[in-house]
Scaffold this motif. Structure first.
Motif, short mmCIF file in Angstrom:
data_model
loop_
_atom_site.label_atom_id
_atom_site.label_comp_id
_atom_site.label_asym_id
_atom_site.label_seq_id
_atom_site.Cartn_x
_atom_site.Cartn_y
_atom_site.Cartn_z
N GLY A 1 43.32 41.51 36.85
CA GLY A 1 42.72 41.46 38.17
C GLY A 1 41.21 41.44 38.14
O GLY A 1 40.56 40.80 38.98
N LEU A 2 40.63 42.13 37.17
CA LEU A 2 39.17 42.15 37.05
C LEU A 2 38.62 40.81 36.59
O LEU A 2 37.48 40.45 36.91
N GLY A 3 39.44 40.06 35.86
CA GLY A 3 38.94 38.84 35.23
C GLY A 3 38.69 39.14 33.77
O GLY A 3 37.95 40.06 33.44
N ILE A 4 39.32 38.38 32.90
CA ILE A 4 39.31 38.71 31.48
C ILE A 4 37.91 38.75 30.92
O ILE A 4 37.58 39.56 30.05
N GLU A 5 37.02 37.88 31.45
CA GLU A 5 35.66 37.85 30.92
C GLU A 5 34.87 39.10 31.29
O GLU A 5 33.81 39.35 30.73
#
Length: 217
Positions: A30-34
């Motif tokens: 949900g946070l974004g993998i990057e």
């Protein structure tokens, strides 16, 4: 052989908490993998960073599990429509994932290599099922994967992060050195990078098709 990401059957011994490995991994996705970090995921869950280590081995383990979750939610296309459509659909799927999750682009860690390797194996086996010898399926799949990953990385560099309506400073500087015709063509790429990548993919797939239909020497 590519290394496998670590897996856990369950949390380590200790008092029960409201956290769990699946919940932590979903928070990372949900946070974004990057943007994943132990601290960011812990903050998103309202937990102490140290509490996450009862369920994960560390950042590499968490990122690998997040990547695997993303790939599992986007299975390979069906090979029923034939070789070209199979590779085109996989290319489109990968480009979507790579542009949505920029953290998928680097695959240097052991965990990411394992996840990427399993999907590559599946892609090759799909081509083999469509009549490609494995020794031809591997470079064909590799060419498509490399093209899409390189294209996604280029797309990420084209625009100024502070003002997406403008080219990035490095691209703007490069444009100054092109002749008018080349500059116009490059500007069209900047305006529609997805279409440019599709044309490049078409060239690669045309070459693969030609190689498959050419008579043996």
């Amino acid at each position: 052989m590519l290394p496998e990401p670590s897996r856990r059957a369950g949390p380590r011994p200790g008092p029960k908490r409201r956290l769990g490995r699946e919940k932590i991994v979903q928070a990372a996705v949900g946070l974004g993998i990057e943007q994943v970090s132990i601290g960011a995921v812990a903050a998103a869950l309202g937990a102490a960073p140290a509490s996450l280590y009862r369920y994960i081995d560390g950042l590499d383990d968490l990122v690998a599990a997040a990547v695997e979750t993303v790939f599992a939610a986007t299975p390979l296309p069906s090979p029923d429509r034939g070789r070209r459509a199979y590779l085109e659909e996989e290319a489109a799927t990968r480009l979507h994932l790579l542009t949505r999750y920029a953290g998928l682009v680097p695959e240097s860690s052991a965990g990411l290599a394992g996840v990427a390797g399993r999907r590559f194996e599946q892609l090759v086996q799909g081509l083999a099922g469509l009549g490609f010898p494995v020794e031809e399926a591997v470079p064909a799949a590799d060419a498509v994967v490399d093209l899409v990953h390189d294209g996604a990385a280029q797309i990420a560099r084209l625009r100024d992060p502070g003002d997406p309506s403008r080219p990035s400073p490095s691209v703007a500087a490069a444009l100054e050195h092109y002749s008018p015709g080349v500059r116009a063509a490059v500007e069209r790429i900047i305006d529609a990078p997805g279409e440019h990548l599709a044309r490049k993919l078409g060239l690669v797939l045309d070459g693969i098709a030609t190689r498959r239909t050419a008579p043996s020497p």
